[in-house]
Design an enzyme around this catalytic site. Structure first.
Site, mmCIF file in Angstrom:
data_model
loop_
_atom_site.group_PDB
_atom_site.id
_atom_site.type_symbol
_atom_site.label_atom_id
_atom_site.label_comp_id
_atom_site.label_asym_id
_atom_site.label_seq_id
_atom_site.Cartn_x
_atom_site.Cartn_y
_atom_site.Cartn_z
ATOM 1 N N GLU A 17 -26.642 4.476 -93.348
ATOM 2 C CA GLU A 17 -27.160 5.757 -93.818
ATOM 3 C C GLU A 17 -26.822 5.844 -95.295
ATOM 4 O O GLU A 17 -25.892 5.203 -95.766
ATOM 5 C CB GLU A 17 -26.495 6.908 -93.061
ATOM 6 C CG GLU A 17 -25.138 7.375 -93.614
ATOM 7 C CD GLU A 17 -24.030 6.334 -93.536
ATOM 8 O OE1 GLU A 17 -24.144 5.402 -92.720
ATOM 9 O OE2 GLU A 17 -23.049 6.446 -94.307
ATOM 10 N N SER B 128 -16.405 7.350 -109.782
ATOM 11 C CA SER B 128 -16.819 6.553 -108.622
ATOM 12 C C SER B 128 -18.167 5.877 -108.773
ATOM 13 O O SER B 128 -18.423 4.846 -108.147
ATOM 14 C CB SER B 128 -16.825 7.438 -107.374
ATOM 15 O OG SER B 128 -17.619 8.584 -107.605
ATOM 16 N N LYS C 254 -18.901 1.837 -103.717
ATOM 17 C CA LYS C 254 -19.409 1.552 -102.370
ATOM 18 C C LYS C 254 -19.353 0.061 -102.024
ATOM 19 O O LYS C 254 -19.230 -0.306 -100.854
ATOM 20 C CB LYS C 254 -20.837 2.079 -102.216
ATOM 21 C CG LYS C 254 -20.945 3.602 -102.260
ATOM 22 C CD LYS C 254 -20.242 4.264 -101.078
ATOM 23 C CE LYS C 254 -20.503 5.763 -101.027
ATOM 24 N NZ LYS C 254 -19.721 6.428 -99.961
#
Lengths: 406, 274
Positions: free
Chosen positions: A120, A388, A98
């Site tokens: 969010e 991830s 991210k």
């Protein structure tokens, strides 16, 4: 770049933000001028040497890129087929892919003169990555998070608060990612002058799907170089989990026009694809619709009302998916398959015990797909899984599932 | 093109008063009660009726309209039922303009062509689709106009003079000026600011301009209606429904709660320019 010839599947989006029939800009008029401004600002920034240099510096010295490509010897041996490599995005600063996106967007927000950031989050990985860059660049940050997710991802809630962000639990609906996104959009409509909405996945209105993909495509670009070094050739298969699909599009994008590389997206199969409203596999179990600014595959009922969906993984618990995935699904370029909660839990434990790596539950869905795929492939073939995120945030809830709290 | 909207605004202008545009949520708190409210609105003083189509994810709506939509969905409201409410209404009222307001996905799933044919069949006059900006006109707006329905667009404080012509290009019926950025039911801007904005929009179009978002009382309606051609009220009506419920169910007072409020608002618009 999106310019690989007429037959390329990498030409999207067009000037209307469409990937085939998917994507677009289905937002309230209040947001439209801002979205147009954002598109202009992004198109200017991405070719600006100063922006490119700042991104490169932050990636290297702040996020810790390139992330390693790791040969998972014991997983490979255990599954008895293709060689398995893990792209270690979980080793990035903040513990997931991210940060690739939040670094890019925070620079953009600064260029646009915005003074307040909202986001969010589902699993909290994007919320943490946003809170992190807001701390670094001294911008106030509000993160909207479904109340259910606040509970099941408690460690990330604490991290966000420690980083100075305000976490606003959203109780509407099932209290998951969809509801958090609705609430973030409402905040944005209200505070449009000052506020930058830092969307965490490759979804939402144009230009977000394109922009987030561009910030994440470094994953695949590094895989190409690292596989060349490790094996002297392209991988035979790439696997990534798909919620909104930012790590997956980042992993796939550089290989979309390489026909020899098979691409697999693992969707959240929850309790099973046959259980109504019991999964979050929008492409396997949904159909095209319009939500959150884009046309894409959605879980919905016969009257076009959006379903809540379910996944053990907060990060995949979303009834839609990024529009470029919908396009690649219809083009049959990527194979999207559902992975159940139980399969993900099994993969979570296998990776932890065999490799000493605790994966995020999201990433464990990808690994579960690898577990199905590897044994069907030859030993000289290779699979790269995008790992991830790391699973520290999940140990509490997985421990509960496994009955380890004694 | 249906002419009820133009006729109604012209009639109000002739009386030198703004039109009262009322919003109710179809199916809130249940189909029968919502139909009764709908039928009673013109008698209470509503000039134009916006009928909300409930949607699971109303991204531009505040808590009151969100909750109204949730009540309607829980009670089993569907797009077909909403359309049939209009057919029923038209049996007793041929003059009051009715526009559907909501989000695109239920229409997309219903099928655009089929939806437009249904709208014409039941006697609708126009559409306000929140998540359908001019950039997506080919999707629904242009087909709706071709079919003879008005496509009413929202203009907001962020719609600057450069963008206004884009927004107004395919707009018909009236322009819905959102008097603030934000979700429905938020705080109201000053009368002076709204007046200036209404004049700005009117310099770009001959369509009636309706001001909305944040109007709750007869005084608000009177103030906002001084320069606008109409005032829109929605959240206050949804709150009136809510306030009348007992354990989430309609009571004997539910219809009257709404009509009493609307009668007050109607008195407000009638003294707006005195």
């Amino acid at each position: 770049m999106a310019s690989s010839g007429a037959n390329s599947l990498r030409n999207g989006p067009d000037e209307d933000g469409r990937f085939g029939i998917f994507g677009g800009r289905f937002v309230a008029e209040t947001l439209m001028p801002l979205i147009r401004d954002l598109e202009v600002a992004y198109n200017t920034a991405k070719d600006d040497p100063a922006f490119i240099a700042e991104m490169a510096d932050l990636r290297t010295h702040y996020a810790g890129r390139p992330s390693p490509l790791y040969f998972a010897a014991r997983l490979t041996e255990h599954l008895g087929g293709a060689k398995i490599y893990l792209k270690r995005e979980e080793l990035n600063h903040t513990g997931s892919h991210k940060i690739n996106n939040t670094l890019g967007q925070i620079l953009l927000a600064r260029r646009m003169g915005k003074t307040r950031i909202i986001a969010e989050t589902g699993a909290g990985q994007h919320g943490v990555a946003t809170a992190t860059v807001c701390a670094k660049f001294d911008l106030p940050c509000v993160v909207f998070m479904g109340a259910t997710d606040v509970e099941r991802q408690a460690p990330n809630v604490l991290r966000m608060r420690m980083l100075g962000a305000e976490v606003r639990p959203v109780t509407a609906g099932a209290g998951t990612l969809k509801d958090a996104m609705n609430e973030a959009l409402r905040d944005w409509v209200t505070n449009v002058d000052t506020t930058y909405y830092l969307i965490g996945t490759a979804a939402g209105p144009h230009p977000y799907p394109m922009m987030v993909r561009d910030f994440q495509k470094v994953i695949g670009e590094e895989i190409r170089i690292q596989m060349q070094e490790a094996e002297g050739r392209l991988p035979d298969a790439l696997v990534a989990c798909v919620g909104g699909g930012s790590n997956a599009i980042g992993t796939f994008y550089d290989f979309v026009d390489e026909p020899s590389v098979k691409l697999y997206g693992a969707e959240a199969g929850g309790h099973g694809i046959d259980v109504e409203n019991g999964h979050a596999a929008s492409m396997t179990g949904g159909r095209p619709g319009v939500l959150h600014g884009n046309r894409t595959y959605l879980l919905q009922d016969a009257d076009g009302q959006i379903l809540e969906g379910h996944s053990i993984s907060a990060g995949l618990d979303y009834p839609g998916v990024g529009p470029e995935h919908s396009f690649l699904h219809d083009a049959k370029r990527v194979t999207y398959l559902p992975i159940t909660d139980n399969e993900a839990l099994e993969a979570f434990q296998l990776c932890t015990r065999l490799e000493g790596i605790i994966p995020a539950l999201e990433s464990a869905h990808g690994l579960a797909q690898v577990m199905k795929l590897a044994p069907t492939m030859a030993r000289d073939e290779t699979i790269v899984l995008c790992l991830s995120g790391r699973g520290d945030k999940d140990v509490e809830s997985v421990g509960r599932y496994l009955g380890m709290h004694k | 093109m249906t002419t009820r909207i133009a006729d109604r605004f012209a009639a109000c202008a002739k009386k030198n008063r703004p039109a009262l545009v009322t919003y109710i949520m179809a199916g809130d708190p249940d189909l029968e009660t919502a139909a009764a409210i709908f039928k009673a609105l013109p008698g209470a003083g509503a000039d134009v009726i916006e009928l909300g189509m409930p949607f699971s994810d109303p991204m531009a709506d505040g808590p009151s309209i969100q909750a109204a939509g949730q009540r309607a969905l829980k009670a089993g409201q569907t797009l077909n039922k909403t359309l049939e409410m209009v057919a029923e209404f038209r049996k007793s009222d041929q003059a009051t303009p009715v526009v559907l307001m909501g989000y695109y996905n239920p229409i997309y799933i219903h099928g655009v062509d089929r939806f437009l044919a249904d709208c014409l069949r039941v006697g609708l006059d126009g559409l306000i689709i929140v998540d359908m900006p001019p950039e997506e006109d080919a999707e629904l707006c242009v087909p709706a106009l071709k079919a003879g329905l008005n496509f009413i667009r929202l203009a907001t404080p962020t719609t600057d003079d450069r963008r206004l012509p884009v927004v107004l290009k395919n707009t018909s019926g009236f322009v819905y000026y959102v008097t603030m950025t934000g979700i429905t039911g938020g705080a109201i801007k000053s009368q002076a600011a709204v007046g200036a904005a209404v004049r700005r929009i009117k310099s770009h179009t001959s369509l009636p301009v309706v001001a909305g978002f944040g109007i709750k009382t007869a005084d608000d309606a009177a103030n906002m209606g001084r320069e606008a051609d109409g005032v829109a009220v929605g959240t206050a009506l949804c709150n009136a429904v809510l306030g009348s419920l007992d354990a989430g169910k309609a009571t004997a007072g539910t219809v009257a709660a709404v009509t009493t409020l609307v009668a007050g608002l109607a008195s407000g618009v009638r003294r707006a320019r005195n």
